[in-house]
Design an enzyme around this catalytic site. Structure first.
Site, PDB file in Angstrom:
ATOM      1  N   THR B  23      -7.264  -4.190   6.790  1.00 49.74           N
ATOM      2  CA  THR B  23      -6.431  -5.337   7.113  1.00 49.74           C
ATOM      3  C   THR B  23      -4.977  -4.940   6.945  1.00 49.74           C
ATOM      4  O   THR B  23      -4.575  -4.501   5.876  1.00 49.74           O
ATOM      5  CB  THR B  23      -6.734  -6.506   6.155  1.00 49.74           C
ATOM      6  OG1 THR B  23      -8.122  -6.795   6.228  1.00 49.74           O
ATOM      7  CG2 THR B  23      -5.941  -7.721   6.540  1.00 49.74           C
ATOM      8  N   LEU B  24      -4.210  -5.054   7.992  1.00 46.05           N
ATOM      9  CA  LEU B  24      -2.786  -4.717   7.918  1.00 46.05           C
ATOM     10  C   LEU B  24      -1.918  -5.959   7.944  1.00 46.05           C
ATOM     11  O   LEU B  24      -0.950  -6.066   7.220  1.00 46.05           O
ATOM     12  CB  LEU B  24      -2.401  -3.797   9.079  1.00 46.05           C
ATOM     13  CG  LEU B  24      -3.056  -2.424   9.051  1.00 46.05           C
ATOM     14  CD1 LEU B  24      -2.789  -1.678  10.346  1.00 46.05           C
ATOM     15  CD2 LEU B  24      -2.551  -1.600   7.875  1.00 46.05           C
TER      16      LEU B  24
END
Lengths: 275, 245
Positions: B23-24
């Site tokens: 997850t960025l």
């Protein structure tokens, strides 16, 4: 039980549907020195007989703390017992870490039983040669379980395992109905009395037994020798008094040492100790 | 003569395929949750919006869910990560029920489990992009706690996430007291939600209030708050600041 052609392997059934290796493992439990457990609604007491190999050696540790709210007493191959205790401690602490809540003892014994069962179904393993009396608390109160090398587990109000445990079991069978509502002190007294039964005639001394208690609001801990001796004294003295009723002389004899003790103290006050 | 060109394929940080597994950034997000302890248990309020960046894209997202018999979980942040957490908890509650032994997971246990999950994900540089609020009642004891996406976790009498921390908690610090009645609790939460509605651009006027007591969980039907926009200052907002510079 005699040797037969079906008892070499734990994975061999006998024609009558028995696994002899598992049954032999349960025999090993009967060879170990006695361990006793009893419970009330709020407390569990585990007690065991301390038998040393020889006069020169110390006795083996047979009761282990698994967590503040769980203790275990073992009988049989102590080495196997230690390994399983380490496993139980590991399960309890992992649960505590993840959920910040004590592991319910009922779930721990199932894990333990499943672990024991594995060893009854692999040709390259052997069953654990130790019986475990697991006492602990969970949401529904105090519990006592017995875990078998076979992978079975049972819940008990009171139980005894190991050599000469039948004598203790007979004693417990007479009294178990009152244990549920017993006070903590009565429960401890009953445990020590049960230990006395297994000694069969030998004088009961606090050095011969180990007693542990856990309960609601009371984390697992061992009772020290003094406390145990005090409990022993209450019923050993009752036995003396009963004999004393027959002859007053005995009662006087019991009173005399007390007086002597008091007199001695008085003398010491008068005469200073010489260095 | 042939030769091979070395391809840089080992470095996870540079490799695009592995990167998309982490997850960025959050994409569809929920805004604040506000929760308080009251006389009989815990009250938790949230709106039903899911924003896609600055677009108020989804208007029917339930961000407060019941967990087992004793707990309530509210989440702000990435909605898909919240759904993932609900799946984890589903499995946890299922296994707990399968034991069928009279023991059950309380809010403290669920809160701690979530703290472990969030912290471990943060350590792997793959966080669940949520701030979670866990409330519940077990054996007469009320419990209210919070876990953030980096694994910071604590308990308190009143908690809020996101903008709620800045707008709602000052109100709660002044006006919360122990043993609030249900009506007073709801009024207090509505006061906080109204401020958030006025000032948080990702808030929408459609909220739910959930209550958990020893008896169990109730989640209200969605409703809206009355708002007032006739303040003089809003009538001619650019008065005193004409022109583009």
């Amino acid at each position: 039980m005699f040797r037969n052609q079906y008892d070499t392997d734990v994975t061999t059934w006998s024609p009558t549907g028995r696994l002899f290796q598992v049954e032999y493992a349960m025999e090993a439990v009967k060879q170990g020195s006695a361990a006793i457990g009893l419970r009330s609604r709020s407390h569990v007491v585990l007690a065991c007989v301390n038998k040393a190999q020889s006069e020169l050696s110390s006795h083996q540790k047979k009761i282990f703390k698994v967590d503040d709210h769980i203790g275990v007493a073992i009988a049989g191959l102590t080495a196997d017992g230690r390994v399983l205790s380490r496993y139980m401690r590991s399960e309890a602490i992992n649960h505590s870490f993840t959920y910040e809540s004590p592991l319910p003892v009922g779930r721990l014994v199932v894990h333990l039983a499943d672990k024991a069962q594995v060893c009854t179904q692999r040709s390259w393993k052997r069953p654990y040669g130790v019986g475990l009396l697991v006492g602990g608390l969970d949401e529904s109160g105090a519990h006592l379980y017995y875990n078998c090398p076979s992978g079975n587990y049972f819940e008990y109000q009171a139980f005894a395992i190991g050599s000469r445990s039948q004598a203790a079991k007979t004693y417990l069978e007479r009294r178990f109905e009152s244990f549920g509502d017993s006070s903590r002190e009565d429960l401890i007294k009953d445990a020590i009395l049960a230990v006395r039964e297994t000694l069969q005639g030998e004088t009961l001394k606090s050095s011969l037994c180990t007693v542990s208690v856990l309960g609601v609001g009371e984390p697992f801990h061992f009772l020290d020798q003094e406390t145990i001796q005090k409990v022993i004294d209450t019923f050993e003295k009752v036995a003396e008094d009963e004999e004393g009723e027959a002859g007053e002389g005995d009662a006087e004899a019991a009173a005399a040492p007390a007086e002597q003790g008091g007199g001695g103290a008085g003398d010491q006050d008068v005469a200073p100790m010489e260095m | 003569m042939t030769f091979t060109i070395p391809i840089d394929n080992g470095d996870a940080l540079k490799n695009a395929e592995t990167d998309s597994q982490r997850t960025l950034y959050p994409y569809v997000t929920g805004t604040s949750i506000v929760a308080i302890k009251y006389k009989d248990g815990v009250l938790m309020a949230s709106d039903m919006g899911g924003s896609y960046g600055s677009t108020l894209r989804y208007k029917n997202i339930e961000r407060v869910k019941a967990i087992g018999k004793h707990s309530l979980l509210g989440a702000s942040g990435e909605i898909s990560d919240f759904q993932e957490i609900l799946r984890y908890l589903d499995e946890l509650v299922l296994n707990d029920n399968m034991w069928d032994d009279g023991n059950s997971l309380g809010p403290k246990e669920v809160h701690n489990y979530l703290t472990r999950v969030m912290y471990n994900r943060r350590n792997k540089f793959n966080p669940l992009w949520n701030t979670l609020v866990l409330g519940g009642v077990k054996n007469g004891q009320s419990y209210l706690g919070m876990v953030s996406m980096i694994g910071v976790s604590f308990e308190d009498n009143h908690v809020a996430t996101g903008f709620g921390n800045h707008l709602a908690r000052p109100i709660l610090r002044d006006e919360w007291h122990a043993d609030l009645s249900f009506e007073d609790g709801v009024k207090l939460l509505e006061k906080c939600m109204r401020v958030l509605l006025y000032r948080d651009r990702s808030a929408i006027n459609k909220l739910q209030i959930a209550k958990i007591t020893e008896e169990g969980v109730t989640v209200s039907q969605p409703y809206s708050l009355k708002t007032f926009w006739e303040f003089q200052a809003f009538h001619n907002p650019t008065a005193g600041a004409q022109g583009s510079w």
